[in-house]
Scaffold this active site. Structure first.
Site, PDB file in Angstrom:
ATOM      1  N   ARG A   1       0.736  -1.267  -0.009  1.00 49.87           N
ATOM      2  CA  ARG A   1       0.177  -0.142   0.091  1.00 49.87           C
ATOM      3  C   ARG A   1       0.845   1.183   0.022  1.00 49.87           C
ATOM      4  O   ARG A   1       0.568   2.191  -0.480  1.00 49.87           O
ATOM      5  CB  ARG A   1      -0.967  -0.136   1.354  1.00 49.87           C
TER       6      ARG A   1
ATOM      7  N   LYS B   1      -7.713 -16.402   6.289  1.00 49.01           N
ATOM      8  CA  LYS B   1      -8.971 -17.356   6.788  1.00 49.01           C
ATOM      9  C   LYS B   1     -10.470 -16.827   6.649  1.00 49.01           C
ATOM     10  O   LYS B   1     -11.531 -17.258   6.283  1.00 49.01           O
ATOM     11  CB  LYS B   1      -8.781 -17.895   8.199  1.00 49.01           C
TER      12      LYS B   1
ATOM     13  N   GLU C   1      -3.050 -23.406   3.439  1.00 50.43           N
ATOM     14  CA  GLU C   1      -2.704 -24.238   4.677  1.00 50.43           C
ATOM     15  C   GLU C   1      -2.199 -23.000   5.771  1.00 50.43           C
ATOM     16  O   GLU C   1      -2.586 -23.230   6.840  1.00 50.43           O
ATOM     17  CB  GLU C   1      -1.231 -24.721   4.591  1.00 50.43           C
TER      18      GLU C   1
ATOM     19  N   GLY D   1      -1.558 -21.002  11.658  1.00 49.79           N
ATOM     20  CA  GLY D   1      -0.094 -20.477  11.619  1.00 49.79           C
ATOM     21  C   GLY D   1       0.601 -21.894  10.820  1.00 49.79           C
ATOM     22  O   GLY D   1       0.298 -22.192   9.895  1.00 49.79           O
TER      23      GLY D   1
ATOM     24  N   ILE E   1       1.356 -24.725  11.774  1.00 55.65           N
ATOM     25  CA  ILE E   1       0.911 -26.061  11.979  1.00 55.65           C
ATOM     26  C   ILE E   1       0.224 -26.824  10.507  1.00 55.65           C
ATOM     27  O   ILE E   1      -0.516 -25.862  10.223  1.00 55.65           O
ATOM     28  CB  ILE E   1      -0.037 -26.426  13.023  1.00 55.65           C
TER      29      ILE E   1
ATOM     30  N   GLY F   1       3.208  -8.823  15.733  1.00 60.63           N
ATOM     31  CA  GLY F   1       2.819  -8.987  14.375  1.00 60.63           C
ATOM     32  C   GLY F   1       1.559 -10.278  14.482  1.00 60.63           C
ATOM     33  O   GLY F   1       1.340 -10.854  13.276  1.00 60.63           O
TER      34      GLY F   1
ATOM     35  N   LYS G   1     -11.385 -20.215  11.225  1.00 60.65           N
ATOM     36  CA  LYS G   1     -10.280 -21.326  11.173  1.00 60.65           C
ATOM     37  C   LYS G   1     -11.238 -22.650  11.536  1.00 60.65           C
ATOM     38  O   LYS G   1     -11.001 -23.708  10.579  1.00 60.65           O
ATOM     39  CB  LYS G   1      -9.442 -21.167  12.172  1.00 60.65           C
TER      40      LYS G   1
ATOM     41  N   GLY H   1       2.745 -15.222  13.409  1.00 58.42           N
ATOM     42  CA  GLY H   1       3.965 -14.800  13.419  1.00 58.42           C
ATOM     43  C   GLY H   1       4.564 -14.865  12.090  1.00 58.42           C
ATOM     44  O   GLY H   1       4.099 -15.781  11.303  1.00 58.42           O
TER      45      GLY H   1
END
Ligand code: NDP
Ligand code: HSE
Length: 439
Positions: free
Chosen positions: A45, A105, A129, A134, A136, A187, A205, A302
């Site tokens: 942006r 998501k 994914e 995150g 996993i 973050g 999720k 993260g």
């Protein structure tokens, strides 16, 4: 072989992390994918903002449509967030025959049915994914690794920000606002952090997980969502006295009446592994009929952890570029024409055990009145503790653990208890789940 050209929409926490991981592990990624993966363009942006990644080899633009309409780009990675501009860009990329990877998501939970149908028609893949938990690889685990199972239920800590807040409040006594500000600075939080603390992000999720676990269409609008903002240190310590921890859980369960899809604070026995998942870590417990309970644990938010999932999707997409579209893994695990229409249960029809804290005047027959109302509504008590009042004449907290009961019966009982003149009106009610693999 010629490298695959990637265009990234958004170079914030996840976009920056993705560029870093692709650059840092370029050799290993090429050996895995069979071709190099190079980021040739990215959109932002603001051109002036400092970036967490090296952009010297990337053409930057402030017009994301330039990327989705660029003929040289093979795969578009959407890391802007939200479900308006992102939807337009993803549909345009698909219409242009590009594969898409996204960590979004909200986009998948709300518009996934439309997006996957468009992708199916164009013979392209939309991989997501990073949208759940995150780093996993839970989508791959449920969609592919557990493909032989009938999944009965799953329950998880699927929002890193709210778990981080709960852990810091419990262990260090920090204030909600202070920890949330740190989660934003690290973050972890969504652009609108109410999505994290009100359970909306977790419901996005959970909606995705339920679809790939049970083979049902995405139905975010039917998910029940309760945030964790009202939880107090008193709740945490009363739960601990009874041998429980409070976690903000997403739960999806198949029952004979329909599918439960719910996000709310939950007491779970402290001995469960899930009860000991702290900080920004996420974990999902999936109960399959063949394998039994399986647990997936890792960083839920993260830059680098999320990039790990984005890059894994990129490798999958690149490996499948030459595969016949009909033979690719279906987006929602089950073949698109084989999804079933099992109803999502309204929360009033869901059964669970309950933790209650009722504040009552210290007078004869009050406790008897409370237990009679519970009994009259078919609610059986598992444990009950009447605490000592803080000072003479103060109300006494009564802490009750009930057996499982359908929610509408609990609503009726609490309404009647609340109407007793000796009861204060702020009754605390938190659902309890034992996460028993045999159920
Ligand atoms: P950030 O806010 O850090 O980054 C968003 C990026 O998109 C920025 O580069 C921003 O540009 C750009 N952008 C935002 N709005 C616009 C717009 N209107 N037009 C053009 N560009 C725009 O978000 P995250 O990286 O944290 O999140 C990205 C996605 O990943 C979201 O869908 C989020 O839910 C998801 N996600 C995030 C995780 C995390 O840990 N943060 C984990 C898993 C998923 P600029 O930098 O110039 O402002
Ligand atoms: N805001 C999200 C969280 C990011 O805290 O879990 C990961 O999806």
């Amino acid at each position: 072989m010629k490298p695959v050209n990637i265009g990234i929409l958004g170079l914030g926490t996840v976009g920056g992390g993705t560029v870093n991981v692709l650059q840092r592990n370029a050799d290993e990624i090429t050996r895995r994918a069979g071709r190099g993966i190079q980021v040739t363009m990215a959109s932002v942006r603001s051109m002036d903002k400092p970036r967490i990644c090296d952009t010297s080899s990337i053409t930057l633009t402030t017009d994301p449509f330039e990327i989705v309409n660029q003929p040289d780009i093979d795969v578009v990675v959407e890391l802007i967030g939200g479900d308006t501009l992102a939807l337009e860009l993803v549909l345009q990329a698909i219409a242009n025959g590009k594969h898409v990877v996204t960590a979004n998501k909200a986009l998948i939970a709300v518009h996934g049915n439309e997006i996957f149908s468009a992708a199916q028609k164009m013979g392209v893949t939309v991989a997501f994914e990073a949208a759940v938990a995150g780093g996993i690889p839970i989508i791959k685990a449920v969609r592919e690794g557990l493909a032989g199972n009938r999944v009965q239920w799953l329950a998880g800590i699927i929002n890193g920000t709210s778990n981080f807040i709960l852990t810091e409040m419990r262990d260090k006594g920090r204030s909600f606002d202070d920890v949330l500000a740190e989660a934003q600075q690290l973050g972890y939080a969504e652009a609108d952090p109410t999505f994290d603390v009100e359970g909306i992000d977790a419901a996005h999720k959970l909606t995705i997980l339920a679809s790939i676990a049970f083979g049902i269409p995405l139905q975010f609008d039917k998910a029940y969502t309760e945030g964790m903002r009202s939880l107090t240190t008193q709740d945490v310590s009363d739960a601990a006295d009874l041998g429980f921890r409070i976690k903000h859980l997403g739960i999806a369960r198949r029952t004979e009446k329909g599918v439960e899809l719910r996000v709310h604070p939950t007491l779970i026995p402290e001995k469960r592994l899930l009860a000991n998942v702290d900080g920004v870590m996420n974990a999902i417990l999936v109960n399959g009929d063949a394998v039994g309970p399986t647990l997936y644990y890792g960083a839920g938010a993260g830059a680098d952890p999320t990039a790990s999932a984005v890059v894994a999707d990129l490798v999958d997409v690149v490996r499948a570029l030459t595969t016949d579209p009909e033979n690719r893994v279906p987006h929602l695990a089950f073949q698109a024409d084989a999804l079933d229409d099992t109803a999502i249960l309204p929360i009033e029809e869901v059964s669970s055990a309950w933790f209650l804290r009722i504040k009552a005047l210290d007078q004869p027959n009050v406790l008897a009145g409370v237990t009679k109302i519970l009994g009259d509504n078919g609610i059986s008590i598992e444990a009950i503790v009447q605490k000592v009042p803080h000072h003479h004449g103060a109300s006494v907290p009564i802490v009750i653990l009930t057996h499982e009961v359908v929610e509408k019966a609990m609503n009726l009982a609490l309404q009647a208890i609340g109407n007793m003149p000796e009861i204060e009106d702020d009754i605390t009610r938190i659902r309890v789940e034992y996460l028993d693999p045999d159920q």
